[in-house]
Motif scaffolding. Structure first.
Motif, PDB file in Angstrom:
ATOM      1  N   GLU A   1       0.833  -1.211   0.000  1.00 23.47           N
ATOM      2  CA  GLU A   1       0.000   0.000   0.000  1.00 23.47           C
ATOM      3  C   GLU A   1       0.861   1.252   0.000  1.00 23.47           C
ATOM      4  O   GLU A   1       0.602   2.215  -0.726  1.00 23.47           O
ATOM      5  CB  GLU A   1      -0.907  -0.010   1.227  1.00 23.47           C
ATOM      6  N   ARG A   2       1.914   1.259   0.813  1.00 22.97           N
ATOM      7  CA  ARG A   2       2.794   2.428   0.868  1.00 22.97           C
ATOM      8  C   ARG A   2       3.559   2.607  -0.438  1.00 22.97           C
ATOM      9  O   ARG A   2       3.797   3.747  -0.872  1.00 22.97           O
ATOM     10  CB  ARG A   2       3.762   2.299   2.042  1.00 22.97           C
TER      11      ARG A   2
ATOM     12  N   ALA B   1       3.407   5.876  -2.762  1.00 22.33           N
ATOM     13  CA  ALA B   1       4.616   6.573  -3.219  1.00 22.33           C
ATOM     14  C   ALA B   1       4.525   6.919  -4.700  1.00 22.33           C
ATOM     15  O   ALA B   1       5.015   7.975  -5.132  1.00 22.33           O
ATOM     16  CB  ALA B   1       5.853   5.704  -2.952  1.00 22.33           C
ATOM     17  N   THR B   2       3.892   6.066  -5.498  1.00 25.90           N
ATOM     18  CA  THR B   2       3.739   6.383  -6.921  1.00 25.90           C
ATOM     19  C   THR B   2       2.793   7.563  -7.111  1.00 25.90           C
ATOM     20  O   THR B   2       2.965   8.369  -8.029  1.00 25.90           O
ATOM     21  CB  THR B   2       3.214   5.166  -7.714  1.00 25.90           C
TER      22      THR B   2
ATOM     23  N   LEU C   1      10.898   8.345 -10.836  1.00 23.68           N
ATOM     24  CA  LEU C   1       9.506   7.893 -10.891  1.00 23.68           C
ATOM     25  C   LEU C   1       9.429   6.425 -11.294  1.00 23.68           C
ATOM     26  O   LEU C   1       8.680   5.638 -10.694  1.00 23.68           O
ATOM     27  CB  LEU C   1       8.726   8.766 -11.880  1.00 23.68           C
ATOM     28  N   CYS C   2      10.208   6.043 -12.300  1.00 26.47           N
ATOM     29  CA  CYS C   2      10.218   4.641 -12.744  1.00 26.47           C
ATOM     30  C   CYS C   2      10.704   3.716 -11.634  1.00 26.47           C
ATOM     31  O   CYS C   2      10.222   2.581 -11.509  1.00 26.47           O
ATOM     32  CB  CYS C   2      11.096   4.493 -13.983  1.00 26.47           C
ATOM     33  N   ALA C   3      11.642   4.189 -10.825  1.00 27.49           N
ATOM     34  CA  ALA C   3      12.141   3.371  -9.724  1.00 27.49           C
ATOM     35  C   ALA C   3      11.032   3.096  -8.706  1.00 27.49           C
ATOM     36  O   ALA C   3      10.886   1.962  -8.218  1.00 27.49           O
ATOM     37  CB  ALA C   3      13.322   4.065  -9.045  1.00 27.49           C
ATOM     38  N   PHE C   4      10.240   4.106  -8.392  1.00 27.27           N
ATOM     39  CA  PHE C   4       9.134   3.914  -7.455  1.00 27.27           C
ATOM     40  C   PHE C   4       8.068   2.998  -8.043  1.00 27.27           C
ATOM     41  O   PHE C   4       7.512   2.148  -7.336  1.00 27.27           O
ATOM     42  CB  PHE C   4       8.524   5.267  -7.085  1.00 27.27           C
ATOM     43  N   ILE C   5       7.780   3.176  -9.322  1.00 24.64           N
ATOM     44  CA  ILE C   5       6.812   2.291  -9.967  1.00 24.64           C
ATOM     45  C   ILE C   5       7.336   0.861  -9.992  1.00 24.64           C
ATOM     46  O   ILE C   5       6.593  -0.092  -9.760  1.00 24.64           O
ATOM     47  CB  ILE C   5       6.499   2.795 -11.388  1.00 24.64           C
ATOM     48  N   GLY C   6       8.634   0.711 -10.274  1.00 25.99           N
ATOM     49  CA  GLY C   6       9.237  -0.620 -10.275  1.00 25.99           C
ATOM     50  C   GLY C   6       9.148  -1.280  -8.908  1.00 25.99           C
ATOM     51  O   GLY C   6       8.872  -2.486  -8.804  1.00 25.99           O
TER      52      GLY C   6
ATOM     53  N   VAL D   1      -4.147   6.445 -12.743  1.00 26.01           N
ATOM     54  CA  VAL D   1      -3.834   5.023 -12.554  1.00 26.01           C
ATOM     55  C   VAL D   1      -3.133   4.805 -11.222  1.00 26.01           C
ATOM     56  O   VAL D   1      -3.352   3.787 -10.540  1.00 26.01           O
ATOM     57  CB  VAL D   1      -2.970   4.511 -13.722  1.00 26.01           C
ATOM     58  N   ALA D   2      -2.289   5.756 -10.812  1.00 30.61           N
ATOM     59  CA  ALA D   2      -1.599   5.629  -9.528  1.00 30.61           C
ATOM     60  C   ALA D   2      -2.590   5.657  -8.369  1.00 30.61           C
ATOM     61  O   ALA D   2      -2.471   4.873  -7.420  1.00 30.61           O
ATOM     62  CB  ALA D   2      -0.576   6.754  -9.382  1.00 30.61           C
TER      63      ALA D   2
END
Length: 333
Positions: free
Chosen positions: A23-24, A28-29, A86-91, A151-152
């Motif tokens: 959830e966290r 973050a995303t 941003l991609c790192a958080f999504i990953g 979507v986030a």
């Protein structure tokens, strides 16, 4: 041939994140999507839209900005680098959702949807630079970021609820009113991009093509839609009270009231002060908070059951469960 595990399965065997962690990671995303909107606005408001003159490199001869480009090159290039953050958080969200047991394909699909929106928007941002900040493409660039934020928020909401079939918690007319509010807010956002595309903040100090409209007249239309959104919000509040709706949607409407009130103050301040950059930036951030609040209202009007918090017991790969007789013998010792 022996079965080969993909990297996600290998991670899932060694790491079981909690539901709270997933959830966290989803939250973050959402935060990073807001940050990208704000920093993208900073690029425009500091006239750094063409701080890097080309794409994917910053200059024809350099991947990074040079000293001659000054602060504008650093601002534009810094915003590009934030895409990787941003991609790192999504990953992280994708990996955590994939490693979580039981596996929830809906979460991983939402995570990948975020990733591909970011990739598409990065390419679109490059086209914006190559076309010299075409205002129509700039507006679409912002709308794609809004799609990412949508979507986030959906990912964050799904990470907190179960996987049962959605069940409506209010009557259909109330849900329709909530979706009408969502549509009006989307129109408000769209008109806001037209205001930006025709207004004085072109994104670069040099002459940049603008949308050929009177930005003050478009601003008035924007204000009209603000009143529509406020009116629909008040109507929804009374409707939720009348049908004795659950607490969650009523709290979400109150949060929306707070966001709208702040946006109203900021909007009038920026208009009567001649659109100072810092106030315009706050207004952009406020628009993302309004959109998040509206989405939370719409998503709170259905229930998917409780989230399964505990992980099922899974024996290790090299272990075999004891036979019932062996268990009885062991328990009697």
């Amino acid at each position: 041939m022996p079965n080969t595990l993909n990297p996600f399965e290998l991670i899932a065997r060694r790491w079981q994140p909690s539901a709270r962690f997933v959830e966290r990671a989803a939250l973050a995303t959402v935060v990073m999507a807001v940050v990208i909107v704000v920093t993208g606005g900073a690029v425009r408001l500091t006239e750094s839209g063409l701080g890097c003159s080309t794409w994917p490199q910053c200059t024809p001869d350099s991947l990074t900005p040079t000293a001659e480009m000054g602060i504008h090159g650093l601002i534009e290039f810094g915003n590009r680098l934030l895409t990787y953050v941003l991609c790192a958080f999504i990953g992280l969200f994708i990996v955590a959702a994939r490693a979580r047991a039981p596996r929830r394909r809906s979460l991983t699909r939402l995570g990948w949807a975020q990733f591909w929106i970011v990739m598409g928007n990065a390419v679109w941002g490059g086209i914006v630079v190559l076309t010299g900040l075409n205002p129509y493409l700039v507006a679409a660039h912002f709308l794609l970021t809004t799609a990412l934020l949508t979507v986030a928020v959906l990912s964050w909401r799904r990470a907190k609820e179960g996987d049962e079939e959605p069940r409506d918690t209010v009557a259909r007319p109330v849900r329709q009113l909530a979706w009408l509010l969502t549509a009006a807010t989307a129109a408000l956002t769209l008109i806001g991009t037209v205001v930006t595309g025709s207004g004085p903040h072109a994104g670069d100090a040099h002459k940049v093509h603008r949308i050929p409209l009177d930005w003050q007249e478009i601003t008035q239309l924007h204000v009209d839609f603000v009143y529509i959104v406020v009116g629909l919000s008040v109507a929804l509040w009374f409707a939720l009270r009348a049908v004795k709706a659950p607490v969650a949607p009523r709290r979400a409407v109150l949060a929306l009231f707070g966001c709208l009130a702040s946006q109203g103050v900021i909007g009038y301040v920026q208009y009567f002060m001649g659109l100072p950059e810092i106030v315009v930036g706050l207004h952009m951030m406020g628009s993302t908070l309004v959109w998040i609040a509206v989405l939370c209202i719409a998503l709170s009007l259905r229930d998917r059951g409780p989230l399964q918090v505990g992980n099922p017991a899974v024996p290790a790969a090299d272990e075999t469960p004891e036979a019932p007789d062996a268990q009885v013998v062991a328990a009697s010792r």
